[in-house]
Design a protein around this motif. Structure first.
Motif, short mmCIF file in Angstrom:
data_model
loop_
_atom_site.label_atom_id
_atom_site.label_comp_id
_atom_site.label_asym_id
_atom_site.label_seq_id
_atom_site.Cartn_x
_atom_site.Cartn_y
_atom_site.Cartn_z
N PRO A 198 0.82 -1.22 0.00
CA PRO A 198 0.00 0.00 0.00
C PRO A 198 0.84 1.26 0.00
O PRO A 198 0.41 2.29 -0.46
CB PRO A 198 -0.82 -0.09 1.29
N CYS A 254 -1.59 8.65 1.72
CA CYS A 254 -2.31 7.79 2.66
C CYS A 254 -3.65 7.37 2.05
O CYS A 254 -3.96 7.69 0.91
CB CYS A 254 -2.54 8.54 3.97
N GLU A 255 -4.43 6.67 2.84
CA GLU A 255 -5.74 6.19 2.38
C GLU A 255 -6.72 7.32 2.11
O GLU A 255 -7.74 7.12 1.49
CB GLU A 255 -6.31 5.23 3.41
N HIS A 256 -6.40 8.54 2.58
CA HIS A 256 -7.28 9.68 2.38
C HIS A 256 -6.92 10.47 1.13
O HIS A 256 -7.53 11.49 0.83
CB HIS A 256 -7.25 10.59 3.61
N LYS A 306 1.00 11.53 3.05
CA LYS A 306 0.87 10.90 4.36
C LYS A 306 1.41 11.78 5.49
O LYS A 306 0.83 11.83 6.57
CB LYS A 306 1.60 9.56 4.35
N CYS A 317 -4.67 10.96 9.67
CA CYS A 317 -3.68 9.94 10.04
C CYS A 317 -2.79 10.43 11.18
O CYS A 317 -2.32 9.64 11.98
CB CYS A 317 -2.80 9.58 8.84
#
Length: 91
Positions: free
Chosen positions: A29, A41-43, A47, A53
């Motif tokens: 990832p 990041c996942e958003h 990151k 996060c």
């Protein structure tokens, strides 16, 4: 014995093209990249700049005046107030 060798050659020819595709599916990832080339990041943001996060970063954004109090995230990352950010991958 000859048929066993022939079978192994046929099987190896059928399996070899699938190996690179299998290797590509196993990317970690962290390989996700934002537009700046930094890990995202996942958003969908860098990151190291994500307040969801890293909640401690909220104070920095608030001090700069870059804060959406309604949605509890930086205004510059608030896809709810700025839907155009979704086109850049921000979630």
């Amino acid at each position: 014995m000859r048929s066993l060798r022939s079978l192994s050659v046929v099987v190896s020819l059928l399996v070899s093209p699938a190996l690179p595709a299998l290797a590509e599916d196993k990317k970690p990832p962290e390989a996700a990249r934002s537009e700046s080339g930094k890990a995202s990041c996942e958003h969908g943001v860098q990151k190291s700049l994500c307040t969801r996060c890293n909640p401690k970063l909220a104070a920095v954004y608030k001090a700069k005046g870059d804060w959406c109090a309604e949605h509890e995230r930086p205004e510059s990352q608030c896809v709810l107030c700025h839907p155009e950010l979704a086109q850049k991958g921000v979630k």
